[in-house]
Design an enzyme around this catalytic site. Structure first.
Site, short mmCIF file in Angstrom:
data_model
loop_
_atom_site.label_atom_id
_atom_site.label_comp_id
_atom_site.label_asym_id
_atom_site.label_seq_id
_atom_site.Cartn_x
_atom_site.Cartn_y
_atom_site.Cartn_z
N GLY A 256 -51.81 62.03 56.36
CA GLY A 256 -51.59 60.61 55.99
C GLY A 256 -51.66 59.73 57.21
N ASN A 257 -51.22 58.52 57.10
CA ASN A 257 -51.17 57.62 58.26
C ASN A 257 -49.99 56.66 58.13
OD1 ASN A 257 -52.12 55.10 56.87
ND2 ASN A 257 -53.91 56.39 56.53
#
Ligand code: CTP
Length: 401
Positions: A211-212
């Site tokens: 993810g980020n």
């Protein structure tokens, strides 16, 4: 703009935080608003009608009838108001509001109101955390009301936690923002705006993902602003803790890029404006392990494959839509942004440079430059809510050309 000339109905229920309402009333009156206060019978244990009416310059009502035999019309007060604020809103008053238990003047007025309603809950931390309160706040949100969450700190009980009513300045700001954000300027009436927001999570195994750090804040601010201007908004968000208190925003929560792509194309055809603010993961694991991956070996290799480029696909399928993309860059910013404008067949691109302090993912602020094929405009560092206004102002100007 702001609250000057606005009619503000403040409903006070019986909590210790009621003492702070004096500051809220005084602030509104100073700024030129007309304030009418009503109270639940219990609120009178905490504050007096005399102090509240002195500040609001109007009689304060707690009952359907006054001592002199006159009728205090809840319907008239409800229809008079431009906004209603319930502060402090106790667990009891909240429960009565959302379940229609109309046994006092405050609830009867609330149920007759057609204006936007702001709720500033205040209660002890365990009451605030109780599933019934959570459920009731969720219901209030579903009814389209604006919740001004309780703050954390020391409570009247001596316990420490979330439950303290938001400060009067915070409540005043929420109401002022509402009036300032173009909620009376319906410049996007009749338009459908599709917005992607937040990160995407790409599963590695049942418990892990790639993810980020995108918070989703920029997309949610855009959604709120577009809705305030009268648009119908479809907001498609990856995992994010952002919430939206707006019944004209249809929120769809998704997890992965593939899910986001599928959801976008359920609505793209009917969109007039599409804004891709999501930080979509460019790659996803080729295979998702069915079971949790065990740490047997010293190293682990995960093969990644390219995700669909949602915005590029929108560009390829563009018919009548005005298409806006974002570019988050660390070097050759302008060149890269203009490249994306062409490559993805966009009408406009919003550039954030990570070299600008306060810009990008995690902050509540952003600093942007906007490019079209022929124009460039640079903006100062602002809150994401204000950046959303700049972006939509720019879009509207382009649509007028
Ligand atoms: N975007 C998208 N789908 C993707 C990747 C990006 O819709 N799979 C959108 C983003 O929402 C943003 C724009 O494309 O509006 C730019 O994203 P960015 O990651 O900066 O650009 P990329 O095209 O992925 O290029 P690169 O990562 O190489 O800079």
């Amino acid at each position: 703009m702001g609250v000057s000339g606005k009619k503000i109905l403040i409903a006070v229920s019986g909590g210790i935080a009621a003492y702070k309402i004096h500051f809220l009333i005084r602030g509104f009156v100073k700024k030129g608003a007309e304030v009418q206060v009503i109270m639940t019978p219990d609120a009178e244990h905490f504050v007096t009608k005399l102090s509240l009416s002195t500040l609001s310059k109007k009689p304060v009502y707690t009952d359907f009838y006054s001592d002199n035999g006159t009728w205090n019309s809840h319907v008239e007060m409800a229809l008079w108001a431009d906004v209603m604020i319930v502060a402090p809103c106790t667990a009891n008053t909240l429960a009565k509001m959302v379940h229609g238990m109309c046994d006092n003047l405050v609830i009867a007025t609330y149920m007759s109101a057609k204006c936007p309603v702001f709720i500033a809950p205040a209660m002890d931390l365990d009451m605030y955390q109780h599933p019934s309160t959570k459920q009731n706040l969720k219901l209030a949100e579903d009814y389209g009301h604006f919740i001004i969450p309780a703050e954390s700190g020391e409570l009247a009980s001596g316990l420490i936690g979330q439950g303290r009513m938001a400060e009067p300045e915070t409540i005043a700001k929420a109401v002022e923002d509402f009036f300032n954000s173009g909620h009376t300027n319906k410049s996007l009436e009749g338009k459908t705006v599709l917005i992607t927001a937040g990160p995407t999570y790409e599963a590695i195994d049942p418990v892990r993902f790639i993810g980020n750090h995108s918070s989703g804040k920029m997309g949610f601010s855009l959604a709120e602003e577009a809705s305030g201007r009268g648009a119908k908004v479809i907001l498609i968000s990856g995992p994010s803790s952002q919430v939206i208190n707006d019944k004209n925003v249809e929120l769809h929560r998704v997890t992965s890029a593939k899910e986001m792509l599928a959801k976008v194309f359920e609505f793209y055809e009917n969109a007039d404006i599409a804004i891709a603010s999501a930080a979509v993961a460019d790659y996803a694991p080729k295979e998702v392990a069915k079971e949790k991956i065990k740490k047997n070996d010293d190293s682990l290799t995960i093969e990644l494959i390219k995700n669909p480029d949602i915005l590029k696909t929108m560009g390829e399928k563009k018919s009548h839509q005005f298409l806006v993309g974002f570019a988050l860059e660390t070097q050759n910013e302008e060149e890269n942004a203009k490249g994306k404008l062409e490559k993805k067949n966009l009408d406009m691109i919003v550039l954030n440079s990570l070299r600008d302090e306060g810009a990008g993912f995690k902050n509540d602020t952003n600093k942007i430059k906007i490019f079209t094929r022929t124009e460039k405009k640079e903006f100062a560092l602002k809150s994401k809510d204000d950046v959303a206004k700049d972006i939509l102002n720019f879009v509207e100007n382009q649509l007028l050309k």
